[in-house]
Scaffold this active site. Structure first.
Site, PDB file in Angstrom:
ATOM      1  N   ARG A   2       0.810  -1.218   0.000  1.00 25.14           N
ATOM      2  CA  ARG A   2       0.000   0.000   0.000  1.00 25.14           C
ATOM      3  C   ARG A   2       0.847   1.274   0.000  1.00 25.14           C
ATOM      4  O   ARG A   2       0.334   2.341   0.284  1.00 25.14           O
ATOM      5  CB  ARG A   2      -0.948  -0.027   1.208  1.00 25.14           C
ATOM      6  CG  ARG A   2      -2.020  -1.117   1.090  1.00 25.14           C
ATOM      7  CD  ARG A   2      -2.824  -1.258   2.363  1.00 25.14           C
ATOM      8  NE  ARG A   2      -3.946  -2.161   2.192  1.00 25.14           N
ATOM      9  CZ  ARG A   2      -3.863  -3.485   2.303  1.00 25.14           C
ATOM     10  NH1 ARG A   2      -2.702  -4.065   2.557  1.00 25.14           N
ATOM     11  NH2 ARG A   2      -4.936  -4.239   2.138  1.00 25.14           N
ATOM     12  N   ASN A  23      -4.126   5.612   2.308  1.00 24.09           N
ATOM     13  CA  ASN A  23      -3.020   4.663   2.356  1.00 24.09           C
ATOM     14  C   ASN A  23      -1.682   5.317   2.030  1.00 24.09           C
ATOM     15  O   ASN A  23      -1.643   6.277   1.267  1.00 24.09           O
ATOM     16  CB  ASN A  23      -3.273   3.524   1.361  1.00 24.09           C
ATOM     17  CG  ASN A  23      -4.165   2.448   1.950  1.00 24.09           C
ATOM     18  OD1 ASN A  23      -4.100   2.154   3.132  1.00 24.09           O
ATOM     19  ND2 ASN A  23      -4.998   1.860   1.109  1.00 24.09           N
ATOM     20  N   ARG A  29     -12.273  -8.583   7.480  1.00 24.38           N
ATOM     21  CA  ARG A  29     -11.997  -9.601   6.457  1.00 24.38           C
ATOM     22  C   ARG A  29     -11.676 -10.943   7.105  1.00 24.38           C
ATOM     23  O   ARG A  29     -12.091 -11.998   6.617  1.00 24.38           O
ATOM     24  CB  ARG A  29     -10.841  -9.140   5.565  1.00 24.38           C
ATOM     25  CG  ARG A  29     -11.222  -8.000   4.639  1.00 24.38           C
ATOM     26  CD  ARG A  29     -10.025  -7.415   3.917  1.00 24.38           C
ATOM     27  NE  ARG A  29     -10.470  -6.408   2.937  1.00 24.38           N
ATOM     28  CZ  ARG A  29      -9.726  -5.399   2.517  1.00 24.38           C
ATOM     29  NH1 ARG A  29      -8.493  -5.247   2.990  1.00 24.38           N
ATOM     30  NH2 ARG A  29     -10.196  -4.543   1.627  1.00 24.38           N
ATOM     31  N   HIS A  63      -1.657  -1.812   8.543  1.00 23.41           N
ATOM     32  CA  HIS A  63      -2.653  -2.109   7.511  1.00 23.41           C
ATOM     33  C   HIS A  63      -1.857  -2.305   6.226  1.00 23.41           C
ATOM     34  O   HIS A  63      -1.723  -1.408   5.403  1.00 23.41           O
ATOM     35  CB  HIS A  63      -3.647  -0.959   7.364  1.00 23.41           C
ATOM     36  CG  HIS A  63      -4.613  -1.141   6.228  1.00 23.41           C
ATOM     37  ND1 HIS A  63      -5.446  -2.237   6.111  1.00 23.41           N
ATOM     38  CD2 HIS A  63      -4.865  -0.364   5.139  1.00 23.41           C
ATOM     39  CE1 HIS A  63      -6.173  -2.113   5.012  1.00 23.41           C
ATOM     40  NE2 HIS A  63      -5.832  -0.994   4.408  1.00 23.41           N
TER      41      HIS A  63
END
EC number: 1.1.1.-
Length: 310
Positions: free
Chosen positions: A92, A124, A155, A179
């Site tokens: 990311r 991001n 998720r 993340h």
């Protein structure tokens, strides 16, 4: 007093955030900020056209930084998804240079507006960008929060729920750290049907490694399929915003700067009206604690690199 939320960036994610907030009646007033004047004006009119068919009413103003002075929450969705679409590395950080340059101007405008609420960051790479927003604005760290692994945890809950034929809301536990690629599922925290998942996995045909990989790569499946992600991360931001607006004292896994870490990463915190109200402490395994520190070190390294270029 009227409830007010600002959204900076009305692209795919920002529009999804706006729709979710307005449809649920989370606030009374909304401020849309976007460099594309025609697009943000169109979104304003489009949502106004929806008001007659919604249960809640919302007032919308556009590109008025001063209107953010009394906002309860501002949600930043800055970014350039094209950079991620063209990214061969699968992480990311493709948007880091672009987004970090925007944080300087947006952060300055936000500070000068007199905003003193809670800033929720989606952009991001979210841990580094959240830390950068706090650095640029000088806002108290507890009032600058990133969505972090709240989405990755969702998720994981989906993947575990599918494995056990359960609603994902019946799965508890957390993904921690970045993340991004250094995140991990803290399996010691995950429980299903009243039992630790590690116990059930040992007794049955449950591949925890495959579930963890599904959680880590889930976003790229969505990205490759439709060119961007939106609903999952938007819902994560909305959940944080609602916890702030309601002073819910909700335990959420968000990107926050813990005293013992010194850098933004995802770890459960108590979220309420003033942002992060309290830290939590998980009883992690030695391996999980090592993974958390490795993730912290990676985020710190990338933050230091970008700060040195400003």
């Amino acid at each position: 007093m009227a409830r007010k939320i600002g959204i900076i960036g009305l692209g795919n994610v920002g529009a999804a955030v706006a729709h979710g907030l307005i449809a649920q009646g989370v606030a009374d007033d909304y401020v849309f900020i976007d460099a594309n004047e025609a697009k943000v004006k169109a979104d304003q009119i489009d949502f106004q056209d929806a008001m007659a068919n919604l249960e809640a009413h919302g007032n919308i103003v556009i590109n008025d930084w001063a209107a953010l002075a009394d906002a309860d929450v501002v949600i930043s969705t800055l970014g350039n998804i094209k950079l991620q679409q063209d990214n061969p590395t699968g992480d990311r950080f493709a948007e880091l240079k672009f987004t970090s340059s925007m944080v300087q101007s947006v952060g300055t405008n936000l500070k000068e507006s007199g905003f003193h609420g809670v800033l929720v960051v989606i952009s991001n790479p979210v841990d580094v960008i959240t830390a950068l927003f706090q650095h640029v604005t000088g806002f108290p760290a507890h009032k600058v929060i990133g969505t972090g692994t709240l989405l990755d945890t969702a998720r994981m809950q989906r993947a575990v729920g599918e494995a056990f034929d359960l609603d994902p809301r019946s799965v508890s536990g957390y993904n921690l750290g970045e993340h991004g690629n250094s995140q991990f599922v803290a399996w010691s925290t995950v429980r299903v049907m009243g039992q630790p998942i590690v116990t059930l996995a040992d007794a049955g045909d449950i591949d925890l490694a495959a579930i963890e990989e599904e959680a880590r790569k889930g976003g790229f499946t969505v990205l490759n399929g439709k060119g961007y992600t939106s609903y999952g991360v938007a819902t994560s931001a909305i959940r944080i915003a609602k916890a702030v607006m309601a002073d819910a004292h909700a335990e959420l896994v968000v990107s926050n700067r813990r005293d013992d870490m010194g850098m933004y990463l995802s770890y459960p915190a108590i979220i309420g009206r003033d942002g992060v109200l309290a830290e939590t402490t998980l009883d992690l395994t030695t391996d999980e604690q090592e993974k958390l520190l490795q993730s912290r070190d990676y985020i710190q390294q990338r933050f230091d690199e970008i700060v040195d270029t400003l």
